[in-house]
Scaffold this motif. Structure first.
Motif, mmCIF file in Angstrom:
data_model
loop_
_atom_site.group_PDB
_atom_site.id
_atom_site.type_symbol
_atom_site.label_atom_id
_atom_site.label_comp_id
_atom_site.label_asym_id
_atom_site.label_seq_id
_atom_site.Cartn_x
_atom_site.Cartn_y
_atom_site.Cartn_z
ATOM 1 N N VAL A 10 52.159 -75.388 50.277
ATOM 2 C CA VAL A 10 51.970 -73.920 50.538
ATOM 3 C C VAL A 10 50.456 -73.505 49.941
ATOM 4 N N CYS A 11 49.621 -72.964 50.778
ATOM 5 C CA CYS A 11 48.471 -72.484 50.260
ATOM 6 C C CYS A 11 48.191 -70.994 50.702
ATOM 7 N N GLY A 12 46.997 -70.498 50.314
ATOM 8 C CA GLY A 12 46.944 -69.217 50.639
ATOM 9 C C GLY A 12 45.935 -69.389 51.993
ATOM 10 N N LEU A 13 45.855 -68.330 52.917
ATOM 11 C CA LEU A 13 45.011 -68.059 53.909
ATOM 12 C C LEU A 13 44.348 -66.789 53.806
ATOM 13 N N ILE A 14 43.056 -66.680 53.479
ATOM 14 C CA ILE A 14 42.163 -65.486 53.585
ATOM 15 C C ILE A 14 41.890 -64.925 55.080
ATOM 16 N N ALA A 72 40.874 -66.722 46.316
ATOM 17 C CA ALA A 72 40.196 -67.921 46.861
ATOM 18 C C ALA A 72 40.339 -69.429 46.330
ATOM 19 N N PRO A 73 40.726 -69.622 45.040
ATOM 20 C CA PRO A 73 41.098 -70.776 44.380
ATOM 21 C C PRO A 73 42.267 -71.416 45.076
ATOM 22 N N VAL A 74 43.263 -70.756 45.496
ATOM 23 C CA VAL A 74 44.567 -71.331 46.130
ATOM 24 C C VAL A 74 44.557 -71.174 47.636
ATOM 25 N N THR A 75 43.102 -71.019 48.185
ATOM 26 C CA THR A 75 43.171 -70.963 49.793
ATOM 27 C C THR A 75 42.608 -72.136 50.403
ATOM 28 N N GLY A 76 43.463 -72.590 51.583
ATOM 29 C CA GLY A 76 43.059 -73.872 52.296
ATOM 30 C C GLY A 76 42.947 -73.471 53.405
ATOM 31 N N GLU A 107 29.313 -67.400 47.416
ATOM 32 C CA GLU A 107 30.127 -67.167 46.195
ATOM 33 C C GLU A 107 31.511 -68.088 46.084
ATOM 34 N N LEU A 108 32.049 -67.900 47.217
ATOM 35 C CA LEU A 108 33.549 -68.409 46.880
ATOM 36 C C LEU A 108 33.772 -69.994 47.194
ATOM 37 N N ALA A 109 34.818 -70.451 46.487
ATOM 38 C CA ALA A 109 35.076 -71.782 46.693
ATOM 39 C C ALA A 109 36.429 -71.853 47.135
ATOM 40 N N PHE A 110 37.061 -72.763 48.246
ATOM 41 C CA PHE A 110 38.195 -73.003 48.333
ATOM 42 C C PHE A 110 38.626 -74.409 48.343
ATOM 43 N N LEU A 111 40.105 -74.564 48.431
ATOM 44 C CA LEU A 111 40.427 -75.905 48.279
ATOM 45 C C LEU A 111 39.909 -76.770 48.971
ATOM 46 N N PRO A 112 39.919 -78.134 48.716
ATOM 47 C CA PRO A 112 39.608 -79.317 49.859
ATOM 48 C C PRO A 112 40.071 -79.125 51.041
ATOM 49 N N ASP A 113 39.472 -79.900 51.891
ATOM 50 C CA ASP A 113 39.951 -79.932 53.468
ATOM 51 C C ASP A 113 40.442 -78.547 54.081
ATOM 52 N N THR A 114 39.563 -77.407 53.761
ATOM 53 C CA THR A 114 39.847 -76.131 54.364
ATOM 54 C C THR A 114 39.373 -76.202 55.610
ATOM 55 N N MET A 115 40.212 -75.667 56.236
ATOM 56 C CA MET A 115 39.804 -75.237 57.804
ATOM 57 C C MET A 115 39.472 -73.844 58.079
ATOM 58 N N LEU A 116 38.340 -73.520 58.842
ATOM 59 C CA LEU A 116 37.842 -72.239 59.142
ATOM 60 C C LEU A 116 37.883 -71.965 60.638
ATOM 61 N N ILE A 117 38.957 -71.070 61.103
ATOM 62 C CA ILE A 117 39.151 -70.757 62.385
ATOM 63 C C ILE A 117 38.603 -69.312 62.755
ATOM 64 N N MET A 118 37.718 -69.136 63.589
ATOM 65 C CA MET A 118 37.370 -67.891 64.041
ATOM 66 C C MET A 118 38.354 -67.188 65.128
ATOM 67 N N GLU A 119 38.862 -66.111 64.793
ATOM 68 C CA GLU A 119 39.757 -65.432 65.684
ATOM 69 C C GLU A 119 39.080 -64.616 66.577
ATOM 70 N N ILE A 120 38.346 -65.169 67.539
ATOM 71 C CA ILE A 120 37.492 -64.590 68.452
ATOM 72 C C ILE A 120 37.595 -65.256 69.498
ATOM 73 N N GLU A 138 27.850 -75.237 56.212
ATOM 74 C CA GLU A 138 26.785 -76.331 55.779
ATOM 75 C C GLU A 138 26.425 -75.773 54.296
ATOM 76 N N HIS A 139 26.069 -74.519 54.267
ATOM 77 C CA HIS A 139 25.509 -74.018 53.105
ATOM 78 C C HIS A 139 26.499 -74.149 51.863
ATOM 79 N N ALA A 140 27.764 -73.750 52.115
ATOM 80 C CA ALA A 140 28.639 -73.537 51.040
ATOM 81 C C ALA A 140 29.292 -74.920 50.675
ATOM 82 N N ASN A 141 29.339 -76.117 51.729
ATOM 83 C CA ASN A 141 29.568 -77.395 51.345
ATOM 84 C C ASN A 141 28.777 -78.133 50.642
#
Length: 306
Positions: free
Chosen positions: A183-187, A211-215, A263-276, A297-300
């Protein structure tokens, strides 16, 4: 991007054909052709589950479609998923079990699950609602473990003061209390913005806490304005007024994306989905993908260098 990167995949959600698999297949073609490496399957609208049971032939057709594409998948569960729904809790769990099995069949590593809601109770009942949700999520996490899936608990917003919803910070607390790697968070940044505006909270502090528990991440733009109007004759009218959960292309609202990903850091292997979706914004998706890849790229690079 590799799975070793903090944010390892970027893509879009599919738009649902309401059971028409040709629409789903077309949506995946669009996402793949754009150069994204991930897609979130909007299975809540595809008529694959009936009474908590998977319809075998339709599930087989789903797998035939998803196998065509070199994409990483997540699955968006029911919009009405709600583990604070005592009356229908068994039905809710049955659907989540089926969704987790579908995740396994399409090799999706994430099942998106909306955080709970209930009619605003007496304050003394709120701990009972929170506990009911935690217990159900902990139970489903053990099912998810068997499939190698993480349940991503998404922050939502209330549409009226008569509705109880957890704030993003509280959603993060729920994930911490369950303390299960499945179980992880989804922001959802726009949802956080809207709910924090409604409650008079600092929305940036809210997402910092989560953010710290978000994957898993849902990205789409808005102005963070709650639903002060309830009726629009066309979605473009809401866009023009800047009211509500608009699901706009990046840059159409006023969310400071660069600051957030700085600013923010997330859990390893986080996926970013654009709901667009390409259904509304087919001409904007390529630009959104380019913007998102720069943010990632910048965040990683910043996190890997730390």
């Amino acid at each position: 991007m590799s799975s070793e990167a903090p944010i390892s995949a970027v893509g879009f959600c599919t738009y649902t054909g309401k059971g028409n698999f040709e629409t789903l297949e077309k949506s995946l073609h669009t996402i793949a052709d754009l150069g994204a490496n991930a897609a979130e399957l909007s299975l809540y609208g595809e008529e694959i589950i009936s009474g908590g049971r998977i319809i075998p032939g339709r599930a087989e057709r789903l797998v035939q479609i998803t196998d065509q594409f070199d994409l990483r998948y997540s699955v968006h569960g029911q919009i009405v998923s709600n583990f604070m729904d005592h009356e229908h809790l068994d039905y809710q769990k049955a659907v989540v079990r089926a969704m987790l099995e579908l995740c396994n069949r399409v090799e999706a590593g994430i099942l998106v699950h909306h955080s709970g809601n209930a009619p605003m109770p007496a304050f003394s009942r709120i701990p009972d609602l929170d506990r009911m949700e935690r217990d159900a999520l902990a139970e489903m996490a053990e099912v998810a473990k068997g499939y190698g899936v993480r349940i991503a608990l998404e922050n939502i917003f209330a549409v009226a003061d008569t509705e109880y919803r957890q704030t993003p910070e509280q959603v993060g607390e729920t994930v911490r209390a369950i303390a299960n790697p499945n179980v992880c968070g989804l922001i959802d940044f726009s949802h956080a913005y809207i709910e924090s505006t409604r409650l008079g909270l600092d929305w940036r502090e809210q997402i910092r806490a989560m953010a710290p528990v978000t994957g898993h991440l849902h990205v789409h733009d808005s102005f963070g304005r709650p639903y002060s109007m309830s009726k629009f004759y066309h979605p473009a009218e809401a866009t023009a007024l800047g009211i509500g959960d608009l699901h706009l292309p990046i840059g159409w609202g006023d969310i400071p994306w660069e600051e957030i990903f700085e600013e923010l850091a997330f859990l390893p292997d986080t996926m970013l989905i654009m709901e667009i979706t390409g259904e509304r914004f087919v001409n904007e998706q390529a630009d959104c993908l380019a913007r998102a890849l720069k943010l990632v790229e910048h965040a990683n690079s910043r996190r890997l260098a730390a």
